[in-house]
Design an enzyme around this catalytic site. Structure first.
Site, PDB file in Angstrom:
ATOM      1  N   CYS A 149       0.819  -1.236   0.000  1.00 19.88           N
ATOM      2  CA  CYS A 149       0.000   0.000   0.000  1.00 19.88           C
ATOM      3  C   CYS A 149       0.846   1.276   0.000  1.00 19.88           C
ATOM      4  O   CYS A 149       0.390   2.328  -0.480  1.00 19.88           O
ATOM      5  CB  CYS A 149      -0.952  -0.016   1.180  1.00 19.88           C
ATOM      6  SG  CYS A 149      -0.246  -0.682   2.689  1.00 19.88           S
ATOM      7  N   HIS A 242      -2.267   6.587   3.353  1.00 19.63           N
ATOM      8  CA  HIS A 242      -0.820   6.652   3.616  1.00 19.63           C
ATOM      9  C   HIS A 242      -0.236   7.890   2.933  1.00 19.63           C
ATOM     10  O   HIS A 242      -0.430   8.109   1.730  1.00 19.63           O
ATOM     11  CB  HIS A 242      -0.119   5.421   3.029  1.00 19.63           C
ATOM     12  CG  HIS A 242      -0.393   4.136   3.758  1.00 19.63           C
ATOM     13  ND1 HIS A 242      -1.142   4.049   4.910  1.00 19.63           N
ATOM     14  CD2 HIS A 242       0.017   2.863   3.491  1.00 19.63           C
ATOM     15  CE1 HIS A 242      -1.182   2.792   5.319  1.00 19.63           C
ATOM     16  NE2 HIS A 242      -0.496   2.051   4.469  1.00 19.63           N
TER      17      HIS A 242
HETATM   18  P1  NAP Z   1      -6.481  -8.614   8.516  1.00 18.46           P
HETATM   19  O1  NAP Z   1      -7.400  -7.478   8.786  1.00 18.46           O
HETATM   20  O2  NAP Z   1      -5.686  -9.179   9.632  1.00 18.46           O
HETATM   21  O3  NAP Z   1      -7.354  -9.796   7.849  1.00 18.46           O
HETATM   22  C1  NAP Z   1      -6.821 -11.076   7.632  1.00 18.46           C
HETATM   23  C2  NAP Z   1      -7.866 -11.963   6.948  1.00 18.46           C
HETATM   24  O4  NAP Z   1      -7.280 -13.232   6.669  1.00 18.46           O
HETATM   25  C3  NAP Z   1      -9.106 -12.247   7.789  1.00 18.46           C
HETATM   26  O5  NAP Z   1     -10.212 -12.395   6.951  1.00 18.46           O
HETATM   27  C4  NAP Z   1      -8.776 -13.571   8.447  1.00 18.46           C
HETATM   28  O6  NAP Z   1      -9.924 -14.334   8.779  1.00 18.46           O
HETATM   29  C5  NAP Z   1      -8.014 -14.262   7.345  1.00 18.46           C
HETATM   30  N1  NAP Z   1      -7.071 -15.258   7.873  1.00 18.46           N
HETATM   31  C6  NAP Z   1      -6.175 -15.103   8.883  1.00 18.46           C
HETATM   32  N2  NAP Z   1      -5.492 -16.277   9.089  1.00 18.46           N
HETATM   33  C7  NAP Z   1      -5.982 -17.165   8.197  1.00 18.46           C
HETATM   34  C8  NAP Z   1      -5.726 -18.529   7.921  1.00 18.46           C
HETATM   35  N3  NAP Z   1      -4.790 -19.227   8.603  1.00 18.46           N
HETATM   36  N4  NAP Z   1      -6.426 -19.125   6.937  1.00 18.46           N
HETATM   37  C9  NAP Z   1      -7.361 -18.465   6.230  1.00 18.46           C
HETATM   38  N5  NAP Z   1      -7.675 -17.157   6.449  1.00 18.46           N
HETATM   39  C10 NAP Z   1      -6.989 -16.522   7.411  1.00 18.46           C
HETATM   40  O7  NAP Z   1      -5.411  -8.233   7.374  1.00 18.46           O
HETATM   41  P2  NAP Z   1      -5.558  -7.204   6.137  1.00 18.46           P
HETATM   42  O8  NAP Z   1      -5.051  -5.879   6.528  1.00 18.46           O
HETATM   43  O9  NAP Z   1      -6.926  -7.323   5.587  1.00 18.46           O
HETATM   44  O10 NAP Z   1      -4.469  -7.767   5.121  1.00 18.46           O
HETATM   45  C11 NAP Z   1      -4.707  -8.887   4.281  1.00 18.46           C
HETATM   46  C12 NAP Z   1      -3.524  -9.048   3.331  1.00 18.46           C
HETATM   47  O11 NAP Z   1      -3.449  -7.887   2.482  1.00 18.46           O
HETATM   48  C13 NAP Z   1      -2.157  -9.167   4.005  1.00 18.46           C
HETATM   49  O12 NAP Z   1      -1.332 -10.020   3.241  1.00 18.46           O
HETATM   50  C14 NAP Z   1      -1.632  -7.735   3.960  1.00 18.46           C
HETATM   51  O13 NAP Z   1      -0.228  -7.682   4.023  1.00 18.46           O
HETATM   52  C15 NAP Z   1      -2.151  -7.285   2.603  1.00 18.46           C
HETATM   53  N6  NAP Z   1      -2.321  -5.828   2.433  1.00 18.46           N
HETATM   54  C16 NAP Z   1      -2.979  -5.096   3.367  1.00 18.46           C
HETATM   55  C17 NAP Z   1      -3.146  -3.719   3.132  1.00 18.46           C
HETATM   56  C18 NAP Z   1      -3.870  -2.832   4.116  1.00 18.46           C
HETATM   57  O14 NAP Z   1      -3.897  -1.593   3.887  1.00 18.46           O
HETATM   58  N7  NAP Z   1      -4.462  -3.359   5.197  1.00 18.46           N
HETATM   59  C19 NAP Z   1      -2.674  -3.151   1.977  1.00 18.46           C
HETATM   60  C20 NAP Z   1      -2.015  -3.947   1.033  1.00 18.46           C
HETATM   61  C21 NAP Z   1      -1.860  -5.275   1.281  1.00 18.46           C
HETATM   62  P3  NAP Z   1     -10.580 -14.359  10.271  1.00 18.46           P
HETATM   63  O15 NAP Z   1     -11.393 -13.099  10.415  1.00 18.46           O
HETATM   64  O16 NAP Z   1     -11.421 -15.575  10.251  1.00 18.46           O
HETATM   65  O17 NAP Z   1      -9.433 -14.418  11.235  1.00 18.46           O
END
Ligand code: NAP
Length: 350
Positions: A149, A242
């Site tokens: 991001c 950001h």
């Molecule tokens: P998050 O809020 O922590 O959400 C994680 C998601 O993955 C939840 O739906 C969770 O489900 C699921 N999950 C966790 N452990 C799992 C497992 N073992 N098996 C299957 N599903 C699982 O994280 P996020 O910010 O959305 O980020 C998601 C991805 O996008 C990451 O790789 C991050 O680096 C990337 N990313 C994020 C952003 C940002 O601005 N946030 C930007 C670019 C990229 P439950 O609810 O059931 O735990």
């Protein structure tokens, strides 16, 4: 055309929720599967997801039952991945092997040499790497990624400068929003009244990912752009958006006015202009001396435009400026959806 079925992995997280929000009434795509971790499987989306966004959870999503994150239950031609990188590492290739096109936010495969890392207005032509990926890995599907991001907004700006002046050296200092850490993310006792000057793995990504996107695709290989990028990344108490302070050295030392003109005249390639997610314009230049600001400017172009301001001469390099992009829209879910639209436009669905 008939809507194309899509699945969302990590549907309950900060990025997953953005997918659900942005895909509500999408003209091309219809969400047919939502997956989450074992903690949530079997619950309805309304039960399993702590909805954080300021629009209501779409009605169609509320009663959908959360599915396990395994290849067996996912049969959609397009899969949006918002998985933690370690989970994405094995699952995304397994889905590509099955014939799915995985549009991923996870960092797991971004730097694989045959995986395109794409921002359509910067390097749409890199999507052709999918042909080589299919040949090398003998699969029908594909993995296509969008950048971290923080790399997102700054790469759009560096592209606009590079194509006219050539960029040589960059110093980037970020102020990154809390939603970038996912949910529940950073503990309130850590971030309230505070700035945290460390985000694990982030500086490495910000130093390298723009070089891949600004690189040249030739004979199935991307030659990275030689620009040197020094990054420092910080977490600040902002919800979304950001900010990156950039200092830039160019081959042909542009004046701030020349740089402003280059940024304002930057255009998306014609053949992408009618994709549903194309931001118009791709870069919005603010000339006030106190913009962009996350709270005021992050939703510019429905959160898809890159906003740049404070373009001025730098005492050490040539130029300095402030760049803003919405991290969960342009930097994550919106970017993946835009890439999926590019894949459809290029006829790359199996
Ligand atoms: P998050 O809020 O922590 O959400 C994680 C998601 O993955 C939840 O739906 C969770 O489900 C699921 N999950 C966790 N452990 C799992 C497992 N073992 N098996 C299957 N599903 C699982 O994280 P996020 O910010 O959305 O980020 C998601 C991805 O996008 C990451 O790789 C991050 O680096 C990337 N990313 C994020 C952003 C940002 O601005 N946030 C930007 C670019 C990229 P439950 O609810 O059931 O735990």
């Amino acid at each position: 055309m008939e809507p194309i079925p899509v699945a969302i992995l990590g549907a309950t997280g900060a990025v997953g929720q953005r997918f659900v929000q942005l895909l509500d009434h999408h003209p091309w795509f219809k969400v047919t599967t939502l997956c989450a971790s074992d903690r949530s499987v079997g619950k309805t989306y309304a039960e399993g997801c702590r909805w954080l966004l300021d629009t209501p959870m779409p009605e169609w999503a509320r009663e959908m039952v959360l599915q396990p994150t395994i290849a067996e239950v996912i049969n959609e031609p397009i899969v949006f991945s918002a998985l933690p990188a370690d989970v994405a590492f094995d699952l995304e290739p397994a889905l590509a092997q099955k014939g799915c096109v995985v549009c991923s936010n996870a960092s797991a495969h971004r730097m694989d040499e045959d995986v395109p890392l794409i921002l359509p207005e910067v390097n749409a032509e890199h999507v052709d790497l999918v042909h080589w990926q299919r040949q090398r890995r003998a699969w029908r599907g594909a993995i296509v990624t969008n950048p971290n991001c923080t790399s997102t907004g700054m790469t759009v700006v560096l592209k606009a400068l590079d194509q006219i002046f050539g960029v040589k050296r960059v110093i980037a200092v970020s102020m990154q929003a809390l939603s970038g850490a996912g949910y529940p993310g950073v503990a309130s006792l850590d971030i309230t009244d505070n700035v945290i000057p460390y985000i694990r793995g982030e500086e490495e990504k910000v130093s390298l990912e723009p070089r891949k996107m600004l690189g040249v695709l030739k004979d199935g290989q991307i030659k990275f752009h030689p620009v040197a990028i020094s990054a420092q990344t910080n977490r600040v108490a902002v919800l979304d958006g950001h900010l990156v302070c950039l200092s830039v050295e160019c081959d042909t030392r542009p004046t701030p006015e020349e740089a402003l003109r280059a940024l304002e005249s930057f255009v998306t390639p014609d053949w992408l202009m009618d994709l549903p997610s194309t931001p118009k314009p791709p870069i919005v230049v603010r000339r006030e001396n106190d913009r962009p600001q996350p709270r005021l400017d992050r939703m510019t172009g429905r959160g898809m435009s890159t906003v740049v301001g404070r373009v001025r001469a730098d005492e050490v390099l040539d130029l300095k400026m402030v760049v803003l992009s919405h991290n969960t829209i342009r930097g994550a879910a919106g970017a993946s959806i835009y890439n999926a639209e590019l894949i459809v436009r290029k006829g790359l669905l199996p």
